[in-house]
Design an enzyme around this catalytic site. Sequence first.
Site, PDB file in Angstrom:
ATOM      1  N   HIS A   1      25.733  -0.799 -82.646  1.00  0.00           N
ATOM      2  CA  HIS A   1      25.628  -0.184 -83.978  1.00  0.00           C
ATOM      3  C   HIS A   1      26.662  -0.855 -84.874  1.00  0.00           C
ATOM      4  O   HIS A   1      27.737  -1.248 -84.414  1.00  0.00           O
ATOM      5  CB  HIS A   1      25.872   1.331 -83.885  1.00  0.00           C
ATOM      6  CG  HIS A   1      25.547   2.041 -85.159  1.00  0.00           C
ATOM      7  ND1 HIS A   1      26.405   2.071 -86.231  1.00  0.00           N
ATOM      8  CD2 HIS A   1      24.428   2.706 -85.549  1.00  0.00           C
ATOM      9  CE1 HIS A   1      25.834   2.741 -87.215  1.00  0.00           C
ATOM     10  NE2 HIS A   1      24.636   3.137 -86.834  1.00  0.00           N
TER      11      HIS A   1
ATOM     12  N   GLU B   1      19.684  -2.566 -89.963  1.00  0.00           N
ATOM     13  CA  GLU B   1      20.345  -1.649 -90.898  1.00  0.00           C
ATOM     14  C   GLU B   1      21.331  -2.416 -91.776  1.00  0.00           C
ATOM     15  O   GLU B   1      22.403  -2.803 -91.296  1.00  0.00           O
ATOM     16  CB  GLU B   1      21.151  -0.587 -90.139  1.00  0.00           C
ATOM     17  CG  GLU B   1      20.354   0.312 -89.240  1.00  0.00           C
ATOM     18  CD  GLU B   1      21.161   1.540 -88.814  1.00  0.00           C
ATOM     19  OE1 GLU B   1      20.663   2.650 -89.007  1.00  0.00           O
ATOM     20  OE2 GLU B   1      22.297   1.376 -88.327  1.00  0.00           O
TER      21      GLU B   1
ATOM     22  N   ASN C   1      20.772   9.738 -85.312  1.00  0.00           N
ATOM     23  CA  ASN C   1      22.107   9.439 -84.795  1.00  0.00           C
ATOM     24  C   ASN C   1      23.090  10.463 -85.378  1.00  0.00           C
ATOM     25  O   ASN C   1      23.285  10.509 -86.588  1.00  0.00           O
ATOM     26  CB  ASN C   1      22.473   8.003 -85.227  1.00  0.00           C
ATOM     27  CG  ASN C   1      23.858   7.593 -84.774  1.00  0.00           C
ATOM     28  OD1 ASN C   1      24.521   8.321 -84.041  1.00  0.00           O
ATOM     29  ND2 ASN C   1      24.298   6.429 -85.221  1.00  0.00           N
TER      30      ASN C   1
ATOM     31  N   LYS D   1      26.198  10.425 -85.044  1.00  0.00           N
ATOM     32  CA  LYS D   1      27.481   9.739 -85.286  1.00  0.00           C
ATOM     33  C   LYS D   1      28.644  10.612 -84.810  1.00  0.00           C
ATOM     34  O   LYS D   1      28.526  11.304 -83.794  1.00  0.00           O
ATOM     35  CB  LYS D   1      27.601   9.353 -86.770  1.00  0.00           C
ATOM     36  CG  LYS D   1      26.504   8.392 -87.207  1.00  0.00           C
ATOM     37  CD  LYS D   1      26.827   7.662 -88.489  1.00  0.00           C
ATOM     38  CE  LYS D   1      25.757   6.623 -88.779  1.00  0.00           C
ATOM     39  NZ  LYS D   1      25.985   5.865 -89.985  1.00  0.00           N
TER      40      LYS D   1
ATOM     41  N   SER E   1      22.740  10.630 -91.825  1.00  0.00           N
ATOM     42  CA  SER E   1      23.181  11.624 -92.810  1.00  0.00           C
ATOM     43  C   SER E   1      22.045  12.470 -93.376  1.00  0.00           C
ATOM     44  O   SER E   1      22.253  13.640 -93.713  1.00  0.00           O
ATOM     45  CB  SER E   1      23.953  10.941 -93.948  1.00  0.00           C
ATOM     46  OG  SER E   1      23.205   9.883 -94.495  1.00  0.00           O
TER      47      SER E   1
HETATM   48  O1  G3P Z   1      22.549   4.946 -87.215  1.00  0.00           O
HETATM   49  C1  G3P Z   1      21.928   5.291 -88.407  1.00  0.00           C
HETATM   50  C2  G3P Z   1      22.766   4.945 -89.565  1.00  0.00           C
HETATM   51  O2  G3P Z   1      23.611   3.891 -89.456  1.00  0.00           O
HETATM   52  C3  G3P Z   1      22.107   5.095 -90.883  1.00  0.00           C
HETATM   53  O3  G3P Z   1      22.869   6.098 -91.455  1.00  0.00           O
HETATM   54  O4  G3P Z   1      23.308   7.979 -92.907  1.00  0.00           O
HETATM   55  O5  G3P Z   1      22.232   5.924 -93.822  1.00  0.00           O
HETATM   56  O6  G3P Z   1      20.952   7.442 -92.311  1.00  0.00           O
HETATM   57  P1  G3P Z   1      22.293   6.902 -92.697  1.00  0.00           P
END
Ligand code: G3P
Length: 222
Positions: free
Chosen positions: A93, A141, A9, A11, A203
């Site tokens: 999300h 998540e 993603n 973002k 990220s």
């Molecule tokens: O959509 C993926 C996200 O919410 C997780 O973010 O930066 O922790 O991989 P990250």
Amino acid sequence: MTKPIIVINFKAYTEAEGPNALKLAELCASVSSESGAVIAVCPPVSELGAVARSVNIPVFSQNADPRVPGSSTGWMTPSMIKASGAAGTLINHTEHKHPMKAIADTLELCKGCGLTTIACADTVELAAEIAQYLPNMIAVEPPELIGGDVSVTDANPSVVENTVRSVKSVHNSISVLCGAGIKTGKDVRKALDLGAEGVLLASGVVKSKDPRASLLDLVKYI
Ligand code: G3P
């Protein structure tokens, strides 16, 4: 869609604004073809069509709204997502949440358009509730781990296992992904060992100093 799947993603990170979104998507496509791993991308909305029409990996919208074509200024209709060339969409999300009715209506519209859906949930309970509306995948998540350096697979492995158990008990065909803090191939391996069929991350690739090296590491133990 073949599993396991690694969904990146982008973002609204500045690293993926404008033409950089396509460059990053092309990098994901090249690592996918080199490694054989299934890598999908979610570019920023402004670049969705440009990316979807240019790369041969699955491209997902970051959001979809429960709206039909017509008087829907600024909304992401499933119909326009399909017409952009995208394969599917994220829904709900944690940074772009919807009430349950909107999630259910959007899933229905996406199904009608032939879009693959990844619904996001921040808890096991929400994942089980969304599962009743039959998205193709559900990504769990925990919000407090998003963007951090500790992977959900280390910080909270039980949320992954419990989501797999709950979602599969509602409908066995729904694939469970997990996300938050995932950055390495070991994190991906652990997610698969916990029963997930893929990961959703941002990220670890988008903010990486060397996105190609990070992608190659992510696919190492699949
Ligand atoms: O959509 C993926 C996200 O919410 C997780 O973010 O930066 O922790 O991989 P990250």
